[in-house]
Scaffold this active site. Structure first.
Site, PDB file in Angstrom:
ATOM      1  N   SER A  62       0.824  -1.281   0.019  1.00 31.85           N
ATOM      2  CA  SER A  62       0.079   0.023   0.093  1.00 31.85           C
ATOM      3  C   SER A  62       0.971   1.132   0.102  1.00 31.85           C
ATOM      4  O   SER A  62       1.920   1.185   0.466  1.00 31.85           O
ATOM      5  CB  SER A  62      -0.929  -0.044   1.348  1.00 31.85           C
ATOM      6  OG  SER A  62      -1.800  -0.845   1.305  1.00 31.85           O
TER       7      SER A  62
HETATM    8  N1  SAM Z   1      -0.562  -4.552   4.094  1.00 32.95           N
HETATM    9  C1  SAM Z   1       0.212  -5.195   2.820  1.00 32.95           C
HETATM   10  C2  SAM Z   1       1.610  -4.495   2.721  1.00 32.95           C
HETATM   11  O1  SAM Z   1       1.935  -3.798   3.677  1.00 32.95           O
HETATM   12  O2  SAM Z   1       2.447  -4.825   1.798  1.00 32.95           O
HETATM   13  C3  SAM Z   1      -0.576  -4.674   1.657  1.00 32.95           C
HETATM   14  C4  SAM Z   1      -1.820  -5.348   1.485  1.00 32.95           C
HETATM   15  S1  SAM Z   1      -2.277  -5.526  -0.201  1.00 32.95           S
HETATM   16  C5  SAM Z   1      -2.817  -3.919  -0.367  1.00 32.95           C
HETATM   17  C6  SAM Z   1      -3.619  -6.727   0.241  1.00 32.95           C
HETATM   18  C7  SAM Z   1      -3.264  -7.989   0.433  1.00 32.95           C
HETATM   19  O3  SAM Z   1      -4.697  -8.662   0.881  1.00 32.95           O
HETATM   20  C8  SAM Z   1      -2.716  -8.736  -0.851  1.00 32.95           C
HETATM   21  O4  SAM Z   1      -1.638  -9.399  -0.456  1.00 32.95           O
HETATM   22  C9  SAM Z   1      -4.058  -9.644  -0.967  1.00 32.95           C
HETATM   23  O5  SAM Z   1      -3.304 -11.304  -1.338  1.00 32.95           O
HETATM   24  C10 SAM Z   1      -4.591 -10.017   0.418  1.00 32.95           C
HETATM   25  N2  SAM Z   1      -5.668 -10.522   0.597  1.00 32.95           N
HETATM   26  C11 SAM Z   1      -6.973 -10.296  -0.202  1.00 32.95           C
HETATM   27  N3  SAM Z   1      -7.882 -11.084   0.271  1.00 32.95           N
HETATM   28  C12 SAM Z   1      -7.437 -11.769   1.460  1.00 32.95           C
HETATM   29  C13 SAM Z   1      -8.004 -12.600   2.382  1.00 32.95           C
HETATM   30  N4  SAM Z   1      -9.145 -13.202   2.201  1.00 32.95           N
HETATM   31  N5  SAM Z   1      -7.110 -13.026   3.486  1.00 32.95           N
HETATM   32  C14 SAM Z   1      -5.907 -12.726   3.297  1.00 32.95           C
HETATM   33  N6  SAM Z   1      -5.304 -11.987   2.725  1.00 32.95           N
HETATM   34  C15 SAM Z   1      -6.141 -11.563   1.717  1.00 32.95           C
END
Ligand code: SAM
Length: 663
Positions: A62
């Protein structure tokens, strides 16, 4: 090595504290956690840009500001137990671990969960535990949690997460009707059964995929039927109020010309850089404005020296022979195409025909990517009017010459502290030239104007290549400010009452404050024009649903004819497509029925295709949020479009290059 510590501190000051995040523990954590350690190595130099970045498994880390904002908004305390859904790179978990007691984080991609665990371990963030699994189900073993942060957008707040929130606990999550558009929602659990929601504004996150989130085929997520029927109503309104265009050459554009009225500047956009209909329709409107409304010039999204050659050609001026070719840099097809050539030939013919000199038209470039061509142009000019000053220019500009192959490297070298910047030299050169304005322009005002503009461009480009490394927002704003300043100078040069037509991409022409660009702090030529000229600036956007487009797959890649995918169901384009009119003009500033404006007012997706088109990741790469009736005064639609016809850009030896591009 880039000095990333300084960049990190600057990022916290400008992007985080500067935007209103004040929690001291959050700011301190952001000052310490090295974002560069959480992204692919080749992107390290961009670690502190004000933007999300791609990471493994096609996901994103993000934007730093969003990480800080989300953490601050759950009011974290030192001993709190936190749950994060969407570990991604592990960066947000690391920041969070510095402000709370323990962090549990879940990621649905095994590869990411593994990588994040390794990174967090090696950097010593021992109070973070990573789980590979579906985060929408939470992690009941360690519940209740004082804070829960969901870093992907879901259709609603997953129930298991509400159940695992402690009483008094705070949860933050992006929630939206579609998988890409969300509102950031904060939920506070006030008792066993009571939850209070607060809306913190629009955001755009990757989808939350899981049993309490979207399906894996999320791009096709179904919108509620109420939303669909509303879209049908809007499409019907468009059908009833738009003015159809049967044929570009024969179209009656008199109503549009009337609406443009006495505007001083008319900005004509395009939704791609390679669509024939956009060029032809803009040419049609441009000719009308020059013929009947005395417009003086066309200023386009191209480099100043390249366009200056076209200007000499259309104005029947003696053409100087040069070593370099105009419009030879990537993307060549943007101006070296038959559609642009048709307009150029028309302008030349008009200038031959018109008897009053002040009614002759000119052609200019607004962009700033011609650093070294502009340096040479200044020196060549000074050689002919003031050889002593030419020697001074050569010496001052020599500061930039090591970077001729790749000026972007100059910015990096300055940033690293290994190289002294050239700002003072290029600014002094511009100042000295402007101080001699009267003396030089007595010989030839047009040539002085051209040379001074090149000197201005060198000064702007020098800054551009330095600020590039501070982030996209800074460099975008500098470029659009330069283009707008150039437009203002052209109006000044052509005298009081002069009028100009601008041809640029919708992203420069449509008012940025009505799109997500504004949320990021970006402005553009359209917004600056409205601020300066108010109702006297007329902004026209262009759009399409499907067809073909000339674009590359990667920067500096070859031109390809690509198929444009039919528009996304949550987009403005889909509404236009559903109107079932093949091509039309839609008046937005003051429409016949106010309902059109009102109905189009709630933000939707809009598509932007530049010189790169990646249909495979279209939603992420090419759609952004916008409010169309505030962005443009008029919208011109072509449901099906085709790619521009490029002119040959490689010339066989002995064959003269296609006139006028080879002049
Ligand atoms: N917090 C992260 C960072 O600092 O890099 C960025 C997060 S990214 C915007 C969103 C993440 O949510 C992705 O890696 C995606 O694979 C994960 N995601 C989506 N649905 C999910 C779920 N049901 N459970 C766990 N992770 C999930």
């Amino acid at each position: 090595m880039l000095d990333l510590t300084n960049e990190r501190l600057r990022m916290v000051k400008d992007q985080i504290a500067g935007r209103g995040v004040h929690n001291p523990a959050v700011l301190e954590a952001m000052r310490h956690v090295p974002r560069e350690a959480f992204i692919p190595e080749e992107l390290a130099e961009f670690a502190y840009r004000d933007t999300p970045l791609p990471i493994e498994a096609d996901q994103t880390i993000s934007q730093p500001y969003i990480v800080a904002l989300m953490i601050e908004s759950v009011e974290p305390r030192a001993g709190d137990r936190a749950l994060e859904i969407g570990t991604g790179s592990g960066y947000a978990a690391a920041v969070l671990s510095q402000v709370v007691g323990e962090v549990y984080t879940i990621e649905r991609h095994e590869q990411l969960a593994k990588l994040a665990t390794e990174r967090l371990d090696s950097l010593g963030y021992s109070n973070v535990k990573v789980l590979y699994g579906d985060g929408t189900l939470g992690w009941p073993e360690h519940s209740p949690y004082d804070v829960i942060i969901v870093t992907a957008g879901g259709p609603q707040v997953p129930k298991p997460l509400l159940q695992q929130l402690a009483i008094g606990g705070r949860l933050i999550i992006p929630v939206g009707e579609t998988s890409r558009l969300q509102r950031l929602v904060r939920v506070t659990r006030t008792s066993q059964d009571r939850f209070e929601d607060e809306d913190l504004g629009d955001v755009q996150f990757v989808p939350l995929i899981g049993s309490e989130g979207w399906d894996a085929g999320v791009a096709k997520a179904v919108r509620p039927s109420t939303q669909r029927s509303r879209s049908t109503t809007i499409a019907k309104l468009i059908r009833e109020t738009a003015e159809p265009i049967a044929d570009i050459d024969q179209a009656d554009v008199s109503s549009l010309i009337e609406r443009i009225g006495d505007s001083r500047v008319v900005l004509l956009g395009e939704a791609t850089h390679g669509t024939s209909e956009f060029y032809r329709m803009r040419a049609r409107i441009t000719k009308e404005l020059i013929l009947r409304h005395g417009f003086n010039f066309v200023a386009v999204e191209a480099d100043w020296p390249d366009a200056a050659r076209i200007n000499q050609y259309i104005r029947h001026a003696p053409v100087r022979q040069e070593q370099w070719k105009a419009f030879a840099r990537f993307p060549t097809w943007m101006w070296r195409n038959h559609e642009a050539l048709d307009l150029i030939e028309w302008l030349r013919a008009w200038n031959a025909e018109v008897s009053e000199p002040e009614r002759r038209a000119s052609f200019y470039g607004l962009d700033l990517y011609s650093l070294f061509t502009s340096i040479n142009a200044v020196i060549t000019y000074l050689n002919s009017v003031d050889p002593k000053m030419a020697a001074v220019a050569r010496q001052r500009y020599a500061c930039l010459s090591p970077w001729e192959q790749d000026p972007a490297v100059y910015g990096r070298a300055v940033l690293s502290g290994r190289y002294q910047d050239c700002e003072a030299a290029v600014v002094a050169m511009l100042r000295d030239m402007l101080n001699r304005r009267i003396e030089y322009s007595q010989r030839d005002g047009d040539r002085f104007f051209d040379a001074a503009q090149n000197a201005r461009l060198v000064a702007a480009a020098e800054r551009y290549y330095r600020v590039m490394y501070y982030g996209n927002v800074e460099s975008w704003n500098l470029r659009d400010q330069h283009m707008f300043d150039t437009l203002e100078r052209l109006l000044e040069f052509h005298g009081p009452g002069s009028k100009g037509i601008v041809w640029e991409h919708n992203s420069h022409v449509g008012d940025a404050s009505a799109t997500e660009m504004g949320t990021r702090g970006e402005h553009n030529v359209g917004q600056l024009s409205r601020a300066r000229f108010a109702e006297s600036a007329y902004l026209v956007g262009f759009g399409t649903d499907h067809g073909t487009v000339a674009a590359a797959s990667d920067w500096d890649g070859p031109m390809e004819i690509k198929r444009i995918r039919p528009s996304h169901e949550a987009s403005y384009e889909r509404l236009c497509h559903d109107s079932e009119i093949k091509a039309f003009m839609l008046h937005l500033r003051d429409p016949v029925r106010q309902a059109v404006r009102d109905e189009l007012e709630s933000a939707r997706l809009e598509r932007a295709i530049g010189v790169i088109y990646r249909p495979e990741s279209e939603l992420q790469s090419h759609y952004f949020q916008a409010c169309l009736p505030r962005q443009f005064d008029e919208y011109i639609w072509f449901d099906e479009t085709r790619a521009v016809s490029p002119l040959p850009s490689v010339v066989a030896p002995g064959v003269p290059e296609t006139y006028p591009f080879g002049v």
